[in-house]
Structures are given as C-alpha cells and as structure tokens.
Design a protein around this motif. Structure first.
Motif, PDB file in Angstrom:
ATOM      1  N   SER A 119       2.981  13.004  19.043  1.00 19.83           N
ATOM      2  CA  SER A 119       3.466  14.142  18.953  1.00 19.83           C
ATOM      3  C   SER A 119       4.187  14.261  20.711  1.00 19.83           C
ATOM      4  CB  SER A 119       2.553  15.063  18.978  1.00 19.83           C
ATOM      5  OG  SER A 119       1.371  15.574  19.244  1.00 19.83           O
ATOM      6  N   VAL A 120       3.591  13.343  21.636  1.00 16.58           N
ATOM      7  CA  VAL A 120       4.342  13.446  22.751  1.00 16.58           C
ATOM      8  C   VAL A 120       5.724  13.914  22.599  1.00 16.58           C
ATOM      9  CG1 VAL A 120       4.434  11.025  23.904  1.00 16.58           C
ATOM     10  CG2 VAL A 120       4.290  13.041  25.327  1.00 16.58           C
ATOM     11  N   HIS A 121       6.562  13.065  21.067  1.00  9.87           N
ATOM     12  CA  HIS A 121       8.344  12.434  21.215  1.00  9.87           C
ATOM     13  C   HIS A 121       8.508  14.751  21.311  1.00  9.87           C
ATOM     14  CE1 HIS A 121       7.109  13.174  17.209  1.00  9.87           C
ATOM     15  NE2 HIS A 121       8.102  13.910  16.754  1.00  9.87           N
ATOM     16  N   GLU A 122       7.805  15.386  20.956  1.00  8.25           N
ATOM     17  CA  GLU A 122       7.785  16.958  20.404  1.00  8.25           C
ATOM     18  C   GLU A 122       7.995  17.518  22.127  1.00  8.25           C
ATOM     19  OE1 GLU A 122       8.653  18.063  17.705  1.00  8.25           O
ATOM     20  OE2 GLU A 122       7.385  17.224  16.425  1.00  8.25           O
ATOM     21  N   TYR A 123       8.331  16.939  23.210  1.00  8.07           N
ATOM     22  CA  TYR A 123       7.922  17.276  24.226  1.00  8.07           C
ATOM     23  C   TYR A 123       8.632  16.538  25.159  1.00  8.07           C
ATOM     24  CZ  TYR A 123       3.757  19.745  22.501  1.00  8.07           C
ATOM     25  OH  TYR A 123       3.096  20.741  22.066  1.00  8.07           O
ATOM     26  N   PRO A 124       9.785  16.168  25.127  1.00  5.21           N
ATOM     27  CA  PRO A 124      11.353  15.577  25.855  1.00  5.21           C
ATOM     28  C   PRO A 124      11.046  14.673  27.400  1.00  5.21           C
ATOM     29  CG  PRO A 124      11.667  16.550  23.884  1.00  5.21           C
ATOM     30  CD  PRO A 124      11.163  17.033  24.291  1.00  5.21           C
ATOM     31  N   SER A 125      10.481  15.999  27.936  1.00  2.00           N
ATOM     32  CA  SER A 125       9.961  16.499  29.607  1.00  2.00           C
ATOM     33  C   SER A 125       9.069  15.210  29.669  1.00  2.00           C
ATOM     34  CB  SER A 125      10.328  17.253  29.857  1.00  2.00           C
ATOM     35  OG  SER A 125       8.892  17.865  29.564  1.00  2.00           O
ATOM     36  N   ARG A 126       7.982  15.505  29.115  1.00  2.00           N
ATOM     37  CA  ARG A 126       7.168  14.508  29.046  1.00  2.00           C
ATOM     38  C   ARG A 126       6.304  12.871  28.666  1.00  2.00           C
ATOM     39  NH1 ARG A 126       3.088  18.528  30.300  1.00  2.00           N
ATOM     40  NH2 ARG A 126       1.928  16.537  31.442  1.00  2.00           N
ATOM     41  N   VAL A 127       7.749  12.778  27.486  1.00  2.00           N
ATOM     42  CA  VAL A 127       7.528  10.929  27.368  1.00  2.00           C
ATOM     43  C   VAL A 127       7.045  10.571  28.966  1.00  2.00           C
ATOM     44  CG1 VAL A 127       8.958   9.264  26.681  1.00  2.00           C
ATOM     45  CG2 VAL A 127       9.188  11.430  25.494  1.00  2.00           C
ATOM     46  N   LYS A 128       7.709  10.695  29.702  1.00  2.00           N
ATOM     47  CA  LYS A 128       7.565   9.883  31.304  1.00  2.00           C
ATOM     48  C   LYS A 128       5.991   9.652  31.658  1.00  2.00           C
ATOM     49  CE  LYS A 128      10.683  12.024  32.921  1.00  2.00           C
ATOM     50  NZ  LYS A 128      11.903  12.395  34.134  1.00  2.00           N
ATOM     51  N   CYS A 129       5.293  10.986  31.389  1.00  2.49           N
ATOM     52  CA  CYS A 129       3.976  10.888  32.233  1.00  2.49           C
ATOM     53  C   CYS A 129       3.168   9.571  30.916  1.00  2.49           C
ATOM     54  CB  CYS A 129       3.406  12.005  31.303  1.00  2.49           C
ATOM     55  SG  CYS A 129       4.499  13.788  32.178  1.00  2.49           S
ATOM     56  N   ALA A 130       3.370   9.916  30.000  1.00  5.23           N
ATOM     57  CA  ALA A 130       3.039   9.233  28.803  1.00  5.23           C
ATOM     58  C   ALA A 130       3.249   7.268  28.873  1.00  5.23           C
ATOM     59  CB  ALA A 130       3.160   9.645  27.358  1.00  5.23           C
ATOM     60  N   THR A 131       4.422   7.225  28.826  1.00  5.27           N
ATOM     61  CA  THR A 131       4.457   5.461  29.844  1.00  5.27           C
ATOM     62  C   THR A 131       4.620   5.382  30.717  1.00  5.27           C
ATOM     63  OG1 THR A 131       7.269   6.261  30.076  1.00  5.27           O
ATOM     64  CG2 THR A 131       6.475   6.122  27.781  1.00  5.27           C
ATOM     65  N   LEU A 132       4.172   5.507  32.081  1.00  7.21           N
ATOM     66  CA  LEU A 132       4.619   5.572  33.062  1.00  7.21           C
ATOM     67  C   LEU A 132       3.476   5.066  33.065  1.00  7.21           C
ATOM     68  CD1 LEU A 132       5.476   5.998  36.130  1.00  7.21           C
ATOM     69  CD2 LEU A 132       3.887   7.719  36.482  1.00  7.21           C
ATOM     70  N   ALA A 133       2.269   4.794  33.179  1.00 10.58           N
ATOM     71  CA  ALA A 133       1.419   3.552  33.207  1.00 10.58           C
ATOM     72  C   ALA A 133       1.455   2.554  32.227  1.00 10.58           C
ATOM     73  CB  ALA A 133      -0.211   4.035  32.969  1.00 10.58           C
ATOM     74  N   TRP A 134       2.111   2.393  31.693  1.00 12.81           N
ATOM     75  CA  TRP A 134       2.338   1.247  31.135  1.00 12.81           C
ATOM     76  C   TRP A 134       3.627   0.743  31.726  1.00 12.81           C
ATOM     77  CZ3 TRP A 134       0.529  -1.123  26.556  1.00 12.81           C
ATOM     78  CH2 TRP A 134       0.062  -0.610  25.555  1.00 12.81           C
ATOM     79  N   GLN A 135       4.287   1.295  32.400  1.00 12.95           N
ATOM     80  CA  GLN A 135       5.816   0.628  33.087  1.00 12.95           C
ATOM     81  C   GLN A 135       4.897  -0.154  34.200  1.00 12.95           C
ATOM     82  OE1 GLN A 135       8.730   0.906  33.101  1.00 12.95           O
ATOM     83  NE2 GLN A 135       9.072   1.771  31.566  1.00 12.95           N
ATOM     84  N   ALA A 136       4.064   0.306  34.990  1.00 10.54           N
ATOM     85  CA  ALA A 136       2.959  -0.350  35.535  1.00 10.54           C
ATOM     86  C   ALA A 136       2.293  -1.769  35.767  1.00 10.54           C
ATOM     87  CB  ALA A 136       2.099   0.549  36.711  1.00 10.54           C
TER      88      ALA A 136
END
Lengths: 154, 412
Positions: A119-136
């Motif tokens: 449900s993080v998609h309901e919080y658009p400004s927080r999506v980056k928080c959820a994907t940051l570790a994956w980016q790394a």
C-alpha cells in the motif's frame, strides 16, 4: 487516530523497521553499493556475497532512514536469498510496479514476502523509501566482480 | 517589540487566503510549511488574474497602450521592493527568479568579475544549499577560498570564530543567512556587516526567511547585497529580488546576455543597459512581478509590527508546547529567532512523523531542509519542521502538539 495508516504501518513494517533482522555489514562480501535519496537524506548500503553458482548467498545492509526504508531493506534480503542476479532484478521490477501502482499483474509467489509494502503506492512521496535498498542492491549486482560500487541514486 | 502589539485579527487574515478553507483527507488543513513556500492571499491571486484579463503585454519594448500599462505595473513593483527594503534608489532592485538566482548572480558577476583568486568567501554553518554551492562553484572556477563560520550549540552564529575568520583580511565577501530555515535563528546582521566592513569585506544577506517575519532595512543593516524570494513572502513563485548598492551594481559585469540588458548591439560588440536592466536579460516574470507587488502591499497593509508580534507569540507557544512532549527534541535554541521550529521525535523518523501528520491534514516539512552540512554538524540526518505564517493560529500549533503525542504512542 491513525487507523487509516495501518495499511502501510502494519505490524510487519513496524516490527521490521524497528528491529531489522538483516541490518548488518557482511564480513566477507563480493559486491557492495550505496543508495542515496538526495531529496530526504536517506541512505542504504548493501553488501552481497555470491555462491559458487552465482546465486545470491547472503545479503546485509546498513540504513539511515525511516521505518519504511529499513523494513523494505530487511524484507528485500529475504526475498532475494538464493536467487540468481537476473531473478533478483526481475523481482525488483515487479516490486517497483507494486510499490508505484499497488498492482502486480503477474504477481509471482516470490513477491509474497514484499506484500506488506503493497500500500505504499497510496503514499507517493514514500515510494522512494521502499525502493531505495533495491536500487543499492541492483547497483551492487551491476558491478564487475571484485570491485566495490559507488553511490546509486533513486 | 517595545510598543504594544497592534491589534491583529488572524481570522480576518485567514479569510484572505482561499486555500486555508480546504480540507485534506477529510480534515481541516493545518498548513505548517510556510517556510518552504507560503500560501497566497486573494489580493495576489486577483492581481495576477486581473493583469491577464485586462492589462497584459510584453514590457519595456512595446509602443502601445497595453505594453506601456504593463510596464508601469511591473516597474511599480520595483518601487514597492525598494520601499520594502528601504533602498536608497529604485535602480538598486534587480528582479531575479528567486534567492538562489540572486546568489548565483552575485557569485558569477561579483565573484568572477570583481573578486580576485585567493580572496575568500565566508559563509556560516547554517546555510541553505543555495548559499553554499554557488560559492563552491566560484571556488573551483575562480580560485577563491570558501570559509565556514561555525554555529554554536544553541544554533547561533559563533561571533568570535566569525571575526577570527575575517582577521587575515582576505575575505572579500561574507555571504550569510539572515534567518536559518532549519533552526529559526536570526543572525545579527548589523554586527556582521560592521565586522565584515572593518576587515575589508562586502556582505550579502540571504533574507529568504527573515523578511517574511520582520521589517528589513538594508541601510540600517549597512548591507551590500540582500536577496529574498517572492513565494515565501505570500507572493508568486518565479520572482525574487536582489538588492545591491548602486556603485556595486554599476561596477559589476552582466551575468546573462540577451534582450533587455543591452544599450546597443553590433556583431563586433554590445554595450550594456544601465542598472538594474543590465542584469535582467530576457522577458522577465511579468505577471509574477505584478503579483509580488500585491504581496508587498498585503504585508504592508498588515504591518510588520503586527506580523512580528503575532509570530513571536506563535513561536513561543510552539516552543512551549513541543518541549513539553516527552521524546520531542527541539533543534535550535537561539535567543533571537523567527517562526521556524525543527524537531525530532525519539521513537520515529521524521519522514514517518510527517506521513502520520499528513494523514491528519497537518503539513510539515521533513528531511534535511536543503542544509545537509548543518544537519551533519548537528549529528542528524533529518528533522521535522513546523513553520508559521501570518495565518497560523495557536490552535493549529495545539493540533500539531496533540497529534505528535499520539504519534509517539503509535510507535510505542
């Protein structure tokens, strides 16, 4: 108050954000990279060790950031365990779609451990928080063998 | 305030901001993020819409009625800005997009054109990135040095260290915030200017935050450069002001070339228009300039004495309420401060705090506030920040404080 945020701040996310099980540096590793979110100052470093067949044998991370970024990193470690790098990348692609849209059309079983973040998609400004570790993680996987990676930016 | 605060009717002020009656997620909007960008009063909205509907053309060039009227309206903003800052001369007002552009203009034109390699720029340890990065770029391109005066534990400029950094006489320019966007601290502008001048340096103040809360008099401060941005002053985005002493502007080379900034152009050479037009290449933000005039008039209509008294009372209330919540730590305890309060909560990261506040309709900023070096020196990677405007009420601060208490319970 706050019952409406329990979709994101559910028991799993709170628990993993507060007491991550995999937040540690690997003593021996084959690749490492850092993810930075320059907009908010969050930072995640990921270490990866590969098995002889090239699969991800072990992952550890260190994070400076919010509950969401730490919980996501912690769940990621389990989700990629034993996977070939190509599979881990595909899983990230699926997870990113899930995080951005709440949808996972070809929702593989592999995505199941990550559903607490759906449900993080309901919080658009927080999506980056959820994907940051994956980016790394992906930045680490992209490195030629024997090198250590530089910063990856979401 | 040595006078009795004039009557200030916050309900009447709020009624002039249409957006404040909005609900967010079914809750009454509690907007505590004015330091990032302030909301706009009806007068600003009407001025911009009215210009588009009745009186608009390009300026400084048309020979027709619409252009002449629009030029007059735009240039009237220059008079208003000169009056706002108590500038000697309306030609000392240069329109820019925002404070960032103003500082970059000074770094390019004064920095590269007037300063010599080996000279230093002195900033403080509580600058916004916009007053750090242009000086790093100048350093790397031009061979100037960048010095940083530290901030003490209360969040005030360390004046002894500041003076020591001026002592060798190599500082050509002091560039410093007039009020921190993170800590809320005002800097002692008059003392800073006096010390800078005593050591042969010019001084630039970034007034982006300061001018929102207090009257600024560039002559009383004895500043050399002062800048602010319109959108934090209840005006539109895309318009800001760089004020500088006339003799400095006259001596400085232009920064950007183009239309409007020339006297004559041939393929061999061009000559420059008089200041301030020398620094205003291209069609400017005409409507935004007209909107800024309305914002300045709006501020003057309320009066800085009333604004400062209202916001001082709000800040005092906020510091008292937030400090009383277990686990809340207010960052920055300067004696002289404005309506910006940064804080951390022991049980939750600032982003999580901001998300939960947002769900209750409360808008705050969370993060490093474009001041990473300051955050690092404080040993923090992020804070939440509540900032106040003329429309903020004590009730809104109570809602914030009560909700923070509940957030702490949520993360228990």
């Amino acid at each position: 108050m706050f019952e409406d945020v329990r979709d994101l701040y559910n028991a799993t996310i709170i628990e993993r954000g507060r007491r991550p099980q995999h937040m540690h540096r690997l003593e021996a590793f084959d690749a490492t990279a850092q993810g930075d979110n320059p907009m908010c100052g969050d930072r995640v470093r990921v270490w990866v060790k590969f098995a002889t067949d090239g699969a991800i044998a072990e992952t550890g991370f260190d994070a400076r950031g919010c509950e969401i970024s730490k919980a996501s990193a912690d769940l990621m470690v389990e989700a990629v365990q034993g996977r070939q790098p190509a599979d881990a990348r595909a899983l990230f692609a699926a997870f990113r779609t899930l995080a951005q849209t709440g949808q996972c059309p070809a929702c593989a079983e592999a995505l199941a451990p990550l559903l607490p973040l759906a449900s993080v998609h309901e919080y658009p400004s927080r999506v980056k928080c959820a994907t940051l570790a994956w980016q790394a993680l992906v930045a680490a996987l992209d490195q030629p063998a024997g090198t250590t990676g530089e910063t990856s930016r979401e | 305030m040595n006078a009795i605060p004039p009557l200030f009717d916050v309900a009447r002020v709020r009624a002039q901001f249409p957006i404040l009656s909005q609900t967010v997620r079914g809750k009454q909007l509690v907007f505590l993020d004015s330091a990032a960008s302030a909301q706009k009063p009806r007068a600003v909205i009407d001025a911009m819409v009215g210009a588009m509907e009745t009186q608009y053309a390009n300026i400084h060039r048309g020979l027709h009625w619409m252009s002449e009227r629009t030029t007059d309206a735009y240039e009237a903003t220059r008079d208003a800005a000169a009056r706002l800052l108590n500038a000697r001369d309306r030609h000392e007002i240069v329109f820019v997009r925002n404070s960032t552009e103003a500082i970059n203009l000074v770094a390019h034109s004064y920095g590269r054109g007037i300063m010599k390699p080996g000279q230093a720029v002195l900033i403080s340890g509580m600058e916004h990135h916009s007053n750090i990065v242009p000086w790093q770029m100048l350093r790397d391109a031009h061979g100037t040095e960048l010095r940083v005066a530290p901030v003490n534990e209360a969040g005030e400029l360390d004046m002894a260290a500041f003076e020591a950094l001026l002592a060798d006489g190599r500082v050509g320019l002091v560039a410093i915030t007039h009020m921190s966007n993170v800590l809320g601290s005002y800097t002692p502008a008059e003392r800073i200017a006096k010390l800078a001048h005593a050591h042969g340096a010019k001084v630039l103040f970034d007034g982006s935050q300061a001018i929102v809360h207090r009257r600024v008099d560039v002559q009383a401060i004895d500043a050399d450069f002062y800048c602010f941005t319109g959108h934090k002053l209840y005006g539109p985005t895309g318009i800001g002001v760089l004020w500088a002493r006339r003799e400095l502007l006259d001596a400085m080379p232009p920064w950007m070339g183009g239309g409007d900034m020339i006297s004559s152009v041939t393929y061999e050479r061009s000559t420059w228009a008089e200041v301030p037009h020398k620094f205003e290449a291209g069609t400017p933000a005409i409507l935004e300039g007209i909107g800024l005039h309305a914002a300045i008039q709006f501020m003057e209509g309320i009066g800085y004495d009333a604004i400062a008294a209202h916001e001082a009372a709000l800040t005092e209330h906020a510091l008292a309420r937030l400090s009383a919540i277990e686990g809340v730590r207010v960052i920055g305890r300067a004696q002289d401060r404005g309506g910006v309060v940064s804080f951390t909560l022991d049980r939750a990261h600032a982003h999580d705090v901001a998300t939960l506040l947002d769900r209750q309709g409360i808008a705050v900023r969370a993060g490093h506030h474009c001041a990473e070096p300051l955050m690092r020196s404080l040993g923090l990677d992020s804070t939440a920040r509540a900032s106040f405007g003329i429309y903020t009420t004590p009730d809104e601060i109570d809602v914030l404080a009560d909700t923070l208490g509940r957030i702490r319970e949520f993360f228990a």
